[in-house]
Design a protein around this motif. Structure first.
Motif, PDB file in Angstrom:
ATOM      1  N   ARG A   9      35.146  49.293  35.531  1.00 13.79           N
ATOM      2  CA  ARG A   9      35.441  47.964  36.071  1.00 13.79           C
ATOM      3  C   ARG A   9      34.187  47.104  36.198  1.00 13.79           C
ATOM      4  NH1 ARG A   9      34.227  44.667  39.395  1.00 13.79           N
ATOM      5  NH2 ARG A   9      32.759  46.196  40.203  1.00 13.79           N
ATOM      6  N   HIS A  10      34.257  45.937  35.632  1.00 16.80           N
ATOM      7  CA  HIS A  10      33.184  44.960  35.743  1.00 16.80           C
ATOM      8  C   HIS A  10      33.839  43.606  35.910  1.00 16.80           C
ATOM      9  CE1 HIS A  10      29.195  46.482  35.313  1.00 16.80           C
ATOM     10  NE2 HIS A  10      29.521  47.261  34.296  1.00 16.80           N
ATOM     11  N   SER A  11      33.091  42.647  36.409  1.00 12.62           N
ATOM     12  CA  SER A  11      33.610  41.285  36.419  1.00 12.62           C
ATOM     13  C   SER A  11      33.603  40.777  34.991  1.00 12.62           C
ATOM     14  CB  SER A  11      32.727  40.388  37.286  1.00 12.62           C
ATOM     15  OG  SER A  11      32.789  40.822  38.618  1.00 12.62           O
ATOM     16  N   ARG A  13      34.255  37.528  32.770  1.00 12.09           N
ATOM     17  CA  ARG A  13      34.294  36.083  33.042  1.00 12.09           C
ATOM     18  C   ARG A  13      34.707  35.242  31.846  1.00 12.09           C
ATOM     19  NH1 ARG A  13      29.875  37.993  36.210  1.00 12.09           N
ATOM     20  NH2 ARG A  13      30.289  37.625  38.418  1.00 12.09           N
ATOM     21  N   LYS A  62      34.855  24.348  43.657  1.00  5.09           N
ATOM     22  CA  LYS A  62      33.446  24.438  44.053  1.00  5.09           C
ATOM     23  C   LYS A  62      32.600  24.200  42.807  1.00  5.09           C
ATOM     24  CE  LYS A  62      33.283  29.490  43.773  1.00  5.09           C
ATOM     25  NZ  LYS A  62      32.881  30.745  44.402  1.00  5.09           N
ATOM     26  N   GLY A  65      30.334  29.078  39.906  1.00  4.97           N
ATOM     27  CA  GLY A  65      31.056  30.354  40.011  1.00  4.97           C
ATOM     28  C   GLY A  65      32.535  30.276  39.726  1.00  4.97           C
ATOM     29  N   PRO A  68      35.151  31.516  35.113  1.00  4.13           N
ATOM     30  CA  PRO A  68      36.214  32.385  34.582  1.00  4.13           C
ATOM     31  C   PRO A  68      37.589  31.715  34.583  1.00  4.13           C
ATOM     32  CG  PRO A  68      34.805  33.616  36.082  1.00  4.13           C
ATOM     33  CD  PRO A  68      34.394  32.186  36.185  1.00  4.13           C
ATOM     34  N   CYS A 111      38.142  38.765  37.333  1.00  2.73           N
ATOM     35  CA  CYS A 111      36.983  38.362  38.138  1.00  2.73           C
ATOM     36  C   CYS A 111      37.446  37.780  39.464  1.00  2.73           C
ATOM     37  CB  CYS A 111      36.127  37.347  37.378  1.00  2.73           C
ATOM     38  SG  CYS A 111      34.547  36.992  38.210  1.00  2.73           S
ATOM     39  N   TRP A 112      36.705  38.057  40.495  1.00  2.00           N
ATOM     40  CA  TRP A 112      36.951  37.528  41.839  1.00  2.00           C
ATOM     41  C   TRP A 112      36.206  36.200  41.960  1.00  2.00           C
ATOM     42  CZ3 TRP A 112      37.767  40.835  46.631  1.00  2.00           C
ATOM     43  CH2 TRP A 112      37.606  40.098  47.812  1.00  2.00           C
ATOM     44  N   ILE A 113      36.890  35.135  42.326  1.00  6.17           N
ATOM     45  CA  ILE A 113      36.250  33.846  42.584  1.00  6.17           C
ATOM     46  C   ILE A 113      36.389  33.584  44.085  1.00  6.17           C
ATOM     47  CG2 ILE A 113      36.197  31.384  41.978  1.00  6.17           C
ATOM     48  CD1 ILE A 113      35.958  33.181  39.505  1.00  6.17           C
ATOM     49  N   GLN A 114      35.274  33.536  44.771  1.00  4.72           N
ATOM     50  CA  GLN A 114      35.321  33.340  46.232  1.00  4.72           C
ATOM     51  C   GLN A 114      35.734  31.915  46.584  1.00  4.72           C
ATOM     52  OE1 GLN A 114      35.067  35.657  48.424  1.00  4.72           O
ATOM     53  NE2 GLN A 114      35.115  34.392  50.263  1.00  4.72           N
ATOM     54  N   ARG A 155      31.430  44.689  28.455  1.00  4.29           N
ATOM     55  CA  ARG A 155      30.548  45.179  29.516  1.00  4.29           C
ATOM     56  C   ARG A 155      30.549  46.701  29.436  1.00  4.29           C
ATOM     57  NH1 ARG A 155      29.878  41.881  34.154  1.00  4.29           N
ATOM     58  NH2 ARG A 155      28.204  43.360  34.523  1.00  4.29           N
TER      59      ARG A 155
HETATM   60  C1  LIG Z   1      33.431  38.793  47.724  1.00  3.32           C
HETATM   61  C2  LIG Z   1      33.093  38.499  46.287  1.00  3.32           C
HETATM   62  C3  LIG Z   1      32.909  37.192  45.878  1.00  3.32           C
HETATM   63  C4  LIG Z   1      32.656  36.901  44.532  1.00  3.32           C
HETATM   64  N1  LIG Z   1      32.587  35.604  44.126  1.00  3.32           N
HETATM   65  C5  LIG Z   1      32.444  35.329  42.814  1.00  3.32           C
HETATM   66  C6  LIG Z   1      32.540  33.986  42.346  1.00  3.32           C
HETATM   67  O1  LIG Z   1      32.800  33.059  43.106  1.00  3.32           O
HETATM   68  N2  LIG Z   1      32.374  33.771  41.025  1.00  3.32           N
HETATM   69  C7  LIG Z   1      32.112  34.791  40.128  1.00  3.32           C
HETATM   70  O2  LIG Z   1      31.970  34.503  38.932  1.00  3.32           O
HETATM   71  N3  LIG Z   1      32.016  36.080  40.546  1.00  3.32           N
HETATM   72  C8  LIG Z   1      32.202  36.363  41.860  1.00  3.32           C
HETATM   73  N4  LIG Z   1      32.183  37.668  42.291  1.00  3.32           N
HETATM   74  C9  LIG Z   1      31.875  38.754  41.344  1.00  3.32           C
HETATM   75  C10 LIG Z   1      30.478  39.358  41.637  1.00  3.32           C
HETATM   76  O3  LIG Z   1      29.492  38.441  41.222  1.00  3.32           O
HETATM   77  C11 LIG Z   1      30.377  40.699  40.924  1.00  3.32           C
HETATM   78  O4  LIG Z   1      31.351  41.580  41.432  1.00  3.32           O
HETATM   79  C12 LIG Z   1      28.997  41.339  41.085  1.00  3.32           C
HETATM   80  O5  LIG Z   1      28.004  40.547  40.478  1.00  3.32           O
HETATM   81  C13 LIG Z   1      28.941  42.734  40.485  1.00  3.32           C
HETATM   82  O6  LIG Z   1      29.312  42.701  39.118  1.00  3.32           O
HETATM   83  P1  LIG Z   1      30.520  43.579  38.577  1.00  3.32           P
HETATM   84  O7  LIG Z   1      31.779  43.071  39.252  1.00  3.32           O
HETATM   85  O8  LIG Z   1      30.542  43.357  37.102  1.00  3.32           O
HETATM   86  O9  LIG Z   1      30.270  45.005  38.955  1.00  3.32           O
HETATM   87  C14 LIG Z   1      32.483  37.972  43.601  1.00  3.32           C
HETATM   88  C15 LIG Z   1      32.653  39.295  44.038  1.00  3.32           C
HETATM   89  C16 LIG Z   1      32.989  39.553  45.341  1.00  3.32           C
HETATM   90  C17 LIG Z   1      33.247  40.988  45.760  1.00  3.32           C
END
Ligand SMILES: Cc1cc2nc3c(=O)[nH]c(=O)nc-3n(C[C@H](O)[C@H](O)[C@H](O)COP(=O)(O)O)c2cc1C
Length: 177
Positions: A9-11, A13, A62, A65, A68, A111-114, A155
């Protein structure tokens, strides 16, 4: 195997423009609905968005970030009622993490976008923009947006040798020198 999935698992985007089949969309949402919550309150709600214009509006919540969202096949907006549980951040976060893992297991990227606690440059809360775009009631918190699609980037799985084992303390706290 779960461990392999966790390493994989990776983000992700960037996504290709091929759509995600409805059964996979359903499985991602099922993962969210299967997530554990404090006192089994299940204070979350999920808004699934595939409409490109709506996705573009969400991307403007925002200034950084949100890339994605631009190529996602769909996004799940994670909404939570803080009046229902004092663990609303935890509950909604676990659901979001479950969705990411399920998407990865299906060969998709996510991907998680906060959203909560994030603002545009002029100080507008990202939550306000997301709520307004989707008609979400004011009293509900928007925790995050999980984007999903077919990966358009590669990734490599995490190398277990590179994990931060110094963060793990055995039996008692050990100060890092
Ligand atoms: C609480 C949280 C908020 C995050 N917010 C963003 C975001 O707004 N935009 C984004 O592109 N990635 C976001 N991410 C992804 C992180 O940047 C990413 O999980 C981290 O760099 C580690 O990379 P990986 O997920 O590939 O292991 C977020 C992750 C978490 C857990």
């Amino acid at each position: 195997m779960l461990h392999e999935l966790l390493l994989k698992r990776h983000s992700i985007r960037r996504y290709t423009d091929s759509p995600v089949d409805p059964e996979s969309v359903r499985k991602v949402l099922e993962a969210a609905l299967l997530a554990p919550t404090s006192k089994n309150k299940r204070p979350w709600q999920f808004v699934v968005v595939e409409n490109r214009e709506t996705l573009d509006r969400l991307a403007s919540c925002k200034d950084f970030g949100t890339k994605p969202i631009a190529t996602a096949a769909f996004a799940v907006v994670v909404v939570v009622d803080s009046s229902q549980s004092d663990c609303f951040v935890e509950d909604s976060s676990i659901a979001a993490a479950y969705m990411q893992l399920q998407a990865t297991d299906l060969g998709l990227g996510a991907c998680w976008i906060q959203v909560r606690n994030r603002f545009t440059a002029d100080g507008t809360p990202a939550e306000d923009i997301v709520r307004e775009t989707l008609g979400i009631p004011e009293m509900l918190t928007v925790e995050c947006i999980v984007t999903v699609g077919h990966p358009d980037e590669e990734r490599r799985p995490v190398d277990p040798e590179k994990l931060l084992w110094e963060k793990v303390h055995i039996e008692s706290w050990k100060a890092v020198e």
